[in-house]
Each structure stands twice: as C-alpha cells, then as structure tokens.
Write a protein that holds these residues in place. Sequence first.
Motif, PDB file in Angstrom:
ATOM      1  N   ASP A 139      43.842  44.209  46.096  1.00 16.42           N
ATOM      2  CA  ASP A 139      43.382  45.387  46.842  1.00 16.42           C
ATOM      3  C   ASP A 139      41.933  45.748  46.546  1.00 16.42           C
ATOM      4  OD1 ASP A 139      43.732  46.177  44.253  1.00 16.42           O
ATOM      5  OD2 ASP A 139      44.794  48.047  44.718  1.00 16.42           O
ATOM      6  N   ILE A 141      38.241  45.293  47.410  1.00 16.04           N
ATOM      7  CA  ILE A 141      37.333  44.766  48.434  1.00 16.04           C
ATOM      8  C   ILE A 141      36.042  44.281  47.783  1.00 16.04           C
ATOM      9  CG2 ILE A 141      36.011  45.331  50.492  1.00 16.04           C
ATOM     10  CD1 ILE A 141      38.170  47.394  51.167  1.00 16.04           C
ATOM     11  N   ASP A 142      35.451  45.125  46.934  1.00 12.47           N
ATOM     12  CA  ASP A 142      34.222  44.768  46.221  1.00 12.47           C
ATOM     13  C   ASP A 142      34.588  44.333  44.805  1.00 12.47           C
ATOM     14  OD1 ASP A 142      32.553  45.469  48.376  1.00 12.47           O
ATOM     15  OD2 ASP A 142      32.683  47.582  47.814  1.00 12.47           O
TER      16      ASP A 142
END
Length: 471
Positions: A139, A141-142
Amino acid sequence: MFSVICNLVKLIAGMLHRRGRVVCLICLALVAVSSGCRQDSAQWKVAAAINEEAKGNSEAAVELLQKALRMDPDSDDIKLRLALLLAKNDQGDLSLTLCDQILENDPMSKYAWSVRSDCLHAMGRFDESLAAYQKYVADKIDKAPSELNQLAYFRALAGVELDKALRQINEAIDEYEQQFVPVSLQESGLFGAAAPTWGAYSRVPIEINTVVSAGLLSRYTEHGHQHVIGLLSDKIHDEQQLWLAANAQFDLLMEEQESLVADATEQEKKEQQAVIKSAAGLVDKFARNLPVLLAARSLMLEAQGQTELADLDRLWLKQIGVQPQGVYNKLPSDMECMAALSDVEAILDTRGYILTQLPWLPTWTHPSGNVMKLKDQGAEITYGNYEFAIYDLDLAITAAEIRLMVLNSDAVNRIERSIKSIRGDKANGAKLLAILRDHRRQAHLKANQIEAAQRDQERIEELGFEDGNLF
C-alpha cells in the motif's frame, strides 16, 4: 525482583480468597498486576536475549526468547524477534510458524510480513521472500530508497523480472541522491528533523558520496587509505577533464564573441550570448563536484604525511574559484559519513549484482587481441555490463571495508552508539562484506577473470565465511 513481587501478589490473592465481592475485585486487580509482572519479566528476558545475540551466543538468545514467550505468549514482538533468530540458526520452519500465527489473526500486519520475508531470505527461498516483501510494501505509493532497493535485490536473488529490478534500483539511487538536506536548511525547520544530512551538500551523486565518505573515514584506519585512493583519484581525474573541457569551450566562445564584427545583427549577438551562458553553466556544473572530491583527497594525503601533494589539491581548489577552508567547513561529519556508507554499500551492491545477473552482450575477439562487443540484433532485452557491474561493486565493497575498519579501530569511540550496538554492527558488517565480495566474485567468474575471483574468495574465507554459506 519481579519474581518476588509476583509471588507476593499471588500470596495476597490467596489470603483474600472467599471474602466477598469487594475482595473479588481486589483479586482481579492483583491478577492484572501479576500479569504486568510477567510481561515486565518477559521484557527483561528479551533484553538479555538481545545482549546474548550481540555477543554471538545465538543458542542462549533463543532460549531466553523462548522463556520470554512462555511468560508473555500473546506478544507479537517477542514472536517476531524469535522468528528472526530461529531463521538465522537453521530453524526456518519454526520461524515461519511464528510469523503465520500472527498473520492468521492479523493478515495486514506489516511487521509480520517484513519479518516473514527476512526469514524466507535467510532460508534461501528468494521467490517467496520477494512475495512476502511485496505484501509489506503493497500500500506504499512512494517507496523509500531502502524499500526500492530491497525489492530490486530480492528480484535479483530470485532471478525474476531483472529489467524491472534494474529500473527500481536506479529509481532508488535517484531518490537517495535527492533526499539529503543541507544542515542550514534542516535547522530552518522546513524539512523536518528526520531529513538526513551530508554536510552542507544536497543532490550529491552516489559515487561521489561513497568515495568522499570512505576517504574521510579512512584517515582513522591503518590501511583504509589504499582501499579508497584509487577510486577517489580516478573520479577526480574524470571531473577535472570535464571541467577543463568545459572551461576551454567557454574561453573559445568568449574569443568568438569579441571578434564579432561591428555590423553583426542583434539576433546574432543574442544567440551568441545564449551559447556563452550555456557554456558558463557547464563550467559551473562540472565545478560543483570537484571541490568536495579535492578536499577529501587533500585531507587523506595530509593524514599520510604527503603535504606537497595535498597542497596541489588545494591549488586546484583555488583554480576553480573556491577557498580550501570554506570547502573543509562544509564537509560531512564522521557520523554522516558512517550513515552514508551503510546506505550506499547496499544500494550499489544491488545494482552491481543485477548488472551481473542480466545477460551481457556477446563478444568476439579479433586476431589482434581486441575484444569487440557484437551488436544487438534488435531484441528487446535489457543487458548488463561487466565494467559497470564491477564499478558499482568496487564502490560497495570499498564502503563496506572502510566501515568495518572504522568499527574495529579507535575511531569507533567517535560514533555515538552503545557498545552492544557497535558489537552487532561489527558482526553484521563482516557478513555483509562477505556477501558483497561473493557478488563481485560471481561477476569476475562470469567474465572469466579467475584470479580476481580467487582474491575475493580468499577475503571471504578470511572473514570467516565459506562460499555458498552466506545466508
């Protein structure tokens, strides 16, 4: 002490038995206190286990953690600590059982997935380790540079999606180079206290970060100088040549500007000025990395008693328009250098290892002895490269060698860490260095560089590890 308190609690609870509802409530409170005693006592066992592991007493550490878990059977932290230790000591199946107990109750437990990945990695089950780690970062993203590095490394170990692994490690390096915030800006509070620093510098290329950090720390070691000076001097030579070429181009353009005829149009003059501005920018760009490189080498040479050579580097600093002392004042601290080496040794090793695992362009040896690479026939294949792989692995190994030397020298007293932590760093540092050496050994063997591979093998054995027994 805790056992005495717990026994006293039990005694009081027995004396108050059958005294009515109020007493029952008191008993419940005392039971809660007793449970707290057991948990506190379990934490003492955990602390003792950590100490034993740091000393290399794995069996004693396992026994202490098992006792701690019996005292506090619901502690996920103890289960996962024990799982990691068991995996490192050839009891991987039991370690996975402990992880799975947690995941059955909480399938989204990030820490459990991370530990399960580490356990599978220790067992040599690399494809499953990658899958577990993907659950850990699913989960996000970055992703942080360390997470991108881990994903890329696990892919390389599993031998899957190597082209994707190369993209991820290059992204990790880009992220790593951009994360440093100069001390002056960090103190402004705009970037938060957690932003890493490396002197007064930002966006430093990883290879420069590596050779400068290693070079500055090598001054505190007996033989560290010889590990760094070649790589550092090669990088300085490359940067000097770029600066000299850009400077010569700038001088040539300035001469052309002066020779423009008086009747040149305004448009021609503007175009020439734009070219000159671009050339000046290149001069500045290539002068950006030189100061920190030259400053690091001058300090290394000074520490070796080679003052005249150090003075030549200081003259170069003045030639590119900076004062030596001003550059010295901006250099990273010892702590920042140690932290940087810990990061770069893993990241550069991963890229070097991936470049080794990828297919290399086939070569053909001309009768003259020149080795020529055959052209790609157009297939969409990501190729590795021996020279690039060795460069990254050389840098990674240099970082690991210097860091281990510092940990085993008097300079370790300059590091603000506990003795137990430093002891663990030494043990982990030796094993990591052996793994890095093994990766370079594989690259040399693939390139048929047998003698170079043998030197790495000898160093691995000197560190106390046998080939193939590094996980």
